[in-house]
Scaffold this active site. Structure first.
Site, PDB file in Angstrom:
ATOM      1  N   PRO A  77      40.025  42.332  56.089  1.00 17.02           N
ATOM      2  CG  PRO A  77      41.115  44.133  56.798  1.00 17.02           C
ATOM      3  CD  PRO A  77      40.020  43.557  57.026  1.00 17.02           C
ATOM      4  CD  GLU A 137      43.056  48.985  64.336  1.00 15.76           C
ATOM      5  OE1 GLU A 137      43.842  48.262  63.756  1.00 15.76           O
ATOM      6  OE2 GLU A 137      42.803  50.211  63.866  1.00 15.76           O
ATOM      7  NE  ARG A 177      25.080  38.079  39.067  1.00 15.38           N
ATOM      8  CZ  ARG A 177      25.794  37.444  38.242  1.00 15.38           C
ATOM      9  NH1 ARG A 177      26.791  36.545  38.540  1.00 15.38           N
ATOM     10  NH2 ARG A 177      25.885  37.539  36.863  1.00 15.38           N
ATOM     11  CG  ASP A 237      28.498  35.334  35.546  1.00 15.31           C
ATOM     12  OD1 ASP A 237      27.784  35.908  34.799  1.00 15.31           O
ATOM     13  OD2 ASP A 237      28.139  34.717  36.731  1.00 15.31           O
TER      14      ASP A 237
END
Ligand code: ADE
Length: 273
Positions: free
Chosen positions: A92, A119, A161, A176
């Site tokens: 994150p 963590e 993809r 896209d």
């Protein structure tokens, strides 16, 4: 492209066998190797974590299993003739994962993923491998998952993809949402297929008109409608030169107007949906 994933939950990566990524593997476009981090532990409890230096909650993943795992899989890959590995570390705290980064990663021959639990991994592991290869620390969004495995699935699917011969139609990702180099990064509008009527709901007439110009304009207007509603930040970031006269008319209808200096568009009034 070769992919290696080191994880304490190899079964979490099972979806790599299905759908698009599974097909890419079957076609030989992707060579995927999933490794169990605990294969590089040597104590009775197969320990992969320990308490953090400096105190605090949670546990930190230990250097030794990660170092031994990465050394082994890198040596195997090189021996099999692969070159140019890059480390992809889901966290994150990483840089946001975007379509642009997906394109960059799709151009590399070999990606090694290190999804962490707890963590995170002792920092020295990333610092060590950063001396040997590019390291991408990536976040798939501003929320905290229990581990990086789901992020590996997300990144892998977005990258796979884009590989030649995987989608079948080389044109399919040119349009896209977020495609780099798109005139303006707009979200794609709604799509419809048969039957023409369902539960009393018709499809927009213009899509049956056969008039390609009108259809393209309608799609563009719907893209503007959706983007202003769901991602106003994308409109605000756009170079106004990306908007043609018809776009500007639509933006006005949607309650947007250019700043006096013409550099940005901003929302000036709420519009009833
Ligand atoms: N691990 C935990 N949360 C994550 C996130 N948002 N992105 C990537 N890896 C993660």
């Amino acid at each position: 492209m070769r992919l290696d994933v080191v994880t304490i939950f190899p079964e979490y990566l099972e979806p790599l066998n299905v759908s698009l990524v599974g097909k890419a593997r079957a076609r030989g476009r992707l060579d995927v190797h999933v490794h169990d981090l605990r294969d590089w532990t040597y104590d009775r409890h197969n320990t992969v974590d320990d308490t953090p230096y400096g105190g605090g909650p949670g546990m930190v993943m230990k250097t030794e299993p990660w170092g031994d795992a990465l050394d082994t899989l890198l040596a195997d890959g090189y021996e099999a003739g692969h070159t140019g590995p890059a480390l992809v570390v889901p966290t994150p705290s990483g840089r946001p994962f975007t379509q642009e980064l997906a394109v960059e990663l799709s151009e590399r021959p070999w990606l090694v993923f290190t999804p962490a639990r707890y963590e995170g991994i002792d920092r020295r592991v990333v610092d060590e491998y950063a001396t040997r290869m590019p390291v991408y620390e990536v976040s798939i969004g501003d929320y905290v998952l229990a581990g990086g495995e789901a992020a590996v699935l997300v990144v892998t699917e977005a990258v796979a993809r884009l590989l030649p011969g995987v989608l079948g139609n080389a044109e399919s990702h040119r349009d896209d949402s977020f495609a780099p180099g798109a005139m303006a990064n707009l979200l794609e509008g709604p799509v419809y297929t048969k039957p023409p009527e369902w539960r009393g709901r018709d499809i927009p007439d213009v899509l049956l008109s056969g008039h390609h110009g009108k259809i393209a304009r309608w799609r563009r207007d719907e893209a503007l409608r959706r983007t202003t509603a769901n991602r106003p930040d994308l409109i605000e970031r756009c170079d106004p030169a990306a908007f043609d006269k018809k776009d500007r008319e639509m933006l006005s209808i949607l309650g947007w107007e250019p700043e006096p200096d013409g550099r940005f568009w901003r929302r000036v009034k709420a519009v009833e949906e």
